[in-house]
Scaffold this motif. Sequence first.
Motif, PDB file in Angstrom:
ATOM      1  N   GLN A  53      -2.742   5.694  -3.936  1.00 32.51           N
ATOM      2  CA  GLN A  53      -2.581   4.270  -4.228  1.00 32.51           C
ATOM      3  C   GLN A  53      -2.616   3.583  -2.869  1.00 32.51           C
ATOM      4  O   GLN A  53      -2.412   4.214  -1.827  1.00 32.51           O
ATOM      5  CB  GLN A  53      -1.261   3.990  -4.951  1.00 32.51           C
ATOM      6  CG  GLN A  53      -0.012   4.372  -4.165  1.00 32.51           C
ATOM      7  CD  GLN A  53       1.286   4.089  -4.926  1.00 32.51           C
ATOM      8  OE1 GLN A  53       1.281   3.574  -6.029  1.00 32.51           O
ATOM      9  NE2 GLN A  53       2.407   4.429  -4.315  1.00 32.51           N
ATOM     10  N   TYR A  54      -2.903   2.289  -2.884  1.00 36.82           N
ATOM     11  CA  TYR A  54      -2.930   1.591  -1.605  1.00 36.82           C
ATOM     12  C   TYR A  54      -2.585   0.127  -1.851  1.00 36.82           C
ATOM     13  O   TYR A  54      -2.801  -0.410  -2.950  1.00 36.82           O
ATOM     14  CB  TYR A  54      -4.313   1.740  -0.929  1.00 36.82           C
ATOM     15  CG  TYR A  54      -5.345   0.820  -1.511  1.00 36.82           C
ATOM     16  CD1 TYR A  54      -5.918   1.084  -2.750  1.00 36.82           C
ATOM     17  CD2 TYR A  54      -5.715  -0.341  -0.840  1.00 36.82           C
ATOM     18  CE1 TYR A  54      -6.834   0.214  -3.299  1.00 36.82           C
ATOM     19  CE2 TYR A  54      -6.626  -1.221  -1.387  1.00 36.82           C
ATOM     20  CZ  TYR A  54      -7.185  -0.937  -2.622  1.00 36.82           C
ATOM     21  OH  TYR A  54      -8.067  -1.815  -3.175  1.00 36.82           O
ATOM     22  N   THR A  59       5.658  -6.215  -1.993  1.00 35.16           N
ATOM     23  CA  THR A  59       4.769  -5.078  -1.748  1.00 35.16           C
ATOM     24  C   THR A  59       3.858  -4.901  -2.953  1.00 35.16           C
ATOM     25  O   THR A  59       4.336  -4.885  -4.088  1.00 35.16           O
ATOM     26  CB  THR A  59       5.604  -3.792  -1.530  1.00 35.16           C
ATOM     27  OG1 THR A  59       6.322  -3.906  -0.304  1.00 35.16           O
ATOM     28  CG2 THR A  59       4.716  -2.560  -1.473  1.00 35.16           C
ATOM     29  N   ALA A  71       0.756  -2.469  -4.701  1.00 36.19           N
ATOM     30  CA  ALA A  71       0.033  -1.197  -4.627  1.00 36.19           C
ATOM     31  C   ALA A  71      -0.893  -1.114  -5.824  1.00 36.19           C
ATOM     32  O   ALA A  71      -0.482  -1.405  -6.953  1.00 36.19           O
ATOM     33  CB  ALA A  71       1.002  -0.025  -4.628  1.00 36.19           C
ATOM     34  N   ARG A 129      -3.523   1.129  -8.181  1.00 33.64           N
ATOM     35  CA  ARG A 129      -3.794   2.500  -8.608  1.00 33.64           C
ATOM     36  C   ARG A 129      -5.098   2.517  -9.395  1.00 33.64           C
ATOM     37  O   ARG A 129      -5.442   1.534 -10.044  1.00 33.64           O
ATOM     38  CB  ARG A 129      -2.639   3.017  -9.474  1.00 33.64           C
ATOM     39  CG  ARG A 129      -1.332   3.074  -8.694  1.00 33.64           C
ATOM     40  CD  ARG A 129      -0.108   3.339  -9.552  1.00 33.64           C
ATOM     41  NE  ARG A 129       1.086   3.358  -8.699  1.00 33.64           N
ATOM     42  CZ  ARG A 129       2.330   3.305  -9.160  1.00 33.64           C
ATOM     43  NH1 ARG A 129       2.570   3.260 -10.453  1.00 33.64           N
ATOM     44  NH2 ARG A 129       3.362   3.327  -8.313  1.00 33.64           N
ATOM     45  N   ARG A 160       1.361  -1.864  -9.042  1.00 32.94           N
ATOM     46  CA  ARG A 160       2.796  -1.751  -8.822  1.00 32.94           C
ATOM     47  C   ARG A 160       3.190  -2.867  -7.859  1.00 32.94           C
ATOM     48  O   ARG A 160       2.627  -2.968  -6.761  1.00 32.94           O
ATOM     49  CB  ARG A 160       3.089  -0.391  -8.196  1.00 32.94           C
ATOM     50  CG  ARG A 160       4.459  -0.253  -7.588  1.00 32.94           C
ATOM     51  CD  ARG A 160       5.502   0.008  -8.641  1.00 32.94           C
ATOM     52  NE  ARG A 160       6.744   0.479  -8.078  1.00 32.94           N
ATOM     53  CZ  ARG A 160       7.786   0.857  -8.816  1.00 32.94           C
ATOM     54  NH1 ARG A 160       7.706   0.826 -10.134  1.00 32.94           N
ATOM     55  NH2 ARG A 160       8.883   1.265  -8.256  1.00 32.94           N
ATOM     56  N   SER A 186       5.992   2.643  -4.265  1.00 27.81           N
ATOM     57  CA  SER A 186       5.059   2.616  -3.136  1.00 27.81           C
ATOM     58  C   SER A 186       5.877   2.503  -1.850  1.00 27.81           C
ATOM     59  O   SER A 186       6.459   3.476  -1.407  1.00 27.81           O
ATOM     60  CB  SER A 186       4.020   1.518  -3.294  1.00 27.81           C
ATOM     61  OG  SER A 186       4.603   0.270  -3.493  1.00 27.81           O
TER      62      SER A 186
END
Length: 304
Positions: A9-10, A35, A37, A39, A98, A300
């Motif tokens: 994930q990023y 934050t 993230a 997927r 996320r 994350s």
Amino acid sequence: MAYLLSDHQYGKAESRMVRIYRDTARHEIRDLNVTTALRGDFAEAYLSGSQAAVLPTDTQKNTAFSYTKEKGVATIEQYGLELARHFVSEIEPVSGARIEIEEFLWERAVIDGVEHDHTWLRKGQEVRTAAITVDATGEYVIAGLKDLIILKSTGSEFAGFLVDGYTTLPETHDRVMATALDVKWRYAAADGGDVVGGVDWDGIYASAKAIMVKEFATLQSLALQQTLWHMGTAVLDAHPEIVEIKLKAPNKHHFDYDIARFGVEQKGEVFHADDRPYGLIEATIAREDAPAAHDAWKFSAGLA
Ligand SMILES: O=c1[nH]c(=O)c2[nH]c(=O)[nH]c2[nH]1
């Protein structure tokens, strides 16, 4: 040797953003650490270096900032859901999003007995948190708080524990109990269901916090473990919308300081507040019939 890229994930971690509502003379503030993230199948970015499917983390950050105005931040849960849904429904390769949010709380400055319109003081140390996951299995909201530092000066015992050759701890029936609570609770949401309209995020937050503080204060505690159980089950008792709760509590030890050496009597009045090492007590409590969490707890950066 063949290798398999599995979990990935990023996203952009910890965008600090402050949203001011200034439509009237009485401003409102939302102070957030967000934050994101994403997927999905982003394997090529890792394997071949192709960025064709990659929505830059910079874009994710921009969206997160813009959404504080476009969608507003009535609550961090509502804002997180809007942002997560956007990534999943608008950005083609994203199958799951996320969003983790920390909210720093402010209270109005009071000047000559009157609440000020546009000046605030940071409220304690407590941080309100939310972690929203939207993916093919549904929508999940985890709310909570961290860094709620709480101490009681009696009403706490620790005795009758297992003793072996290394045990030196004396039993006590009257000690200081102190911790920095880190608690997260998962809301029930029918898979794929829309939970935005129905849940009183602010009301339940305030209630859950009050319930936990009350249990901490009023239980004659035999151990921090027992206190956590009582706090968690009391929240579940009061709120059918909550199906699972995770509590984490460092035991901030307060040791009697030896002032007898100076001819001064010690009756549980002078302590050495030790910051480390600390006992770390953790528990997860769920309803027996709690719906599956799927990836709701998969974090994350912001909220381990
Ligand atoms: O509440 C406590 N739980 C423990 O497991 C423990 N262990 C310890 O040394 N002190 C305490 N206190």
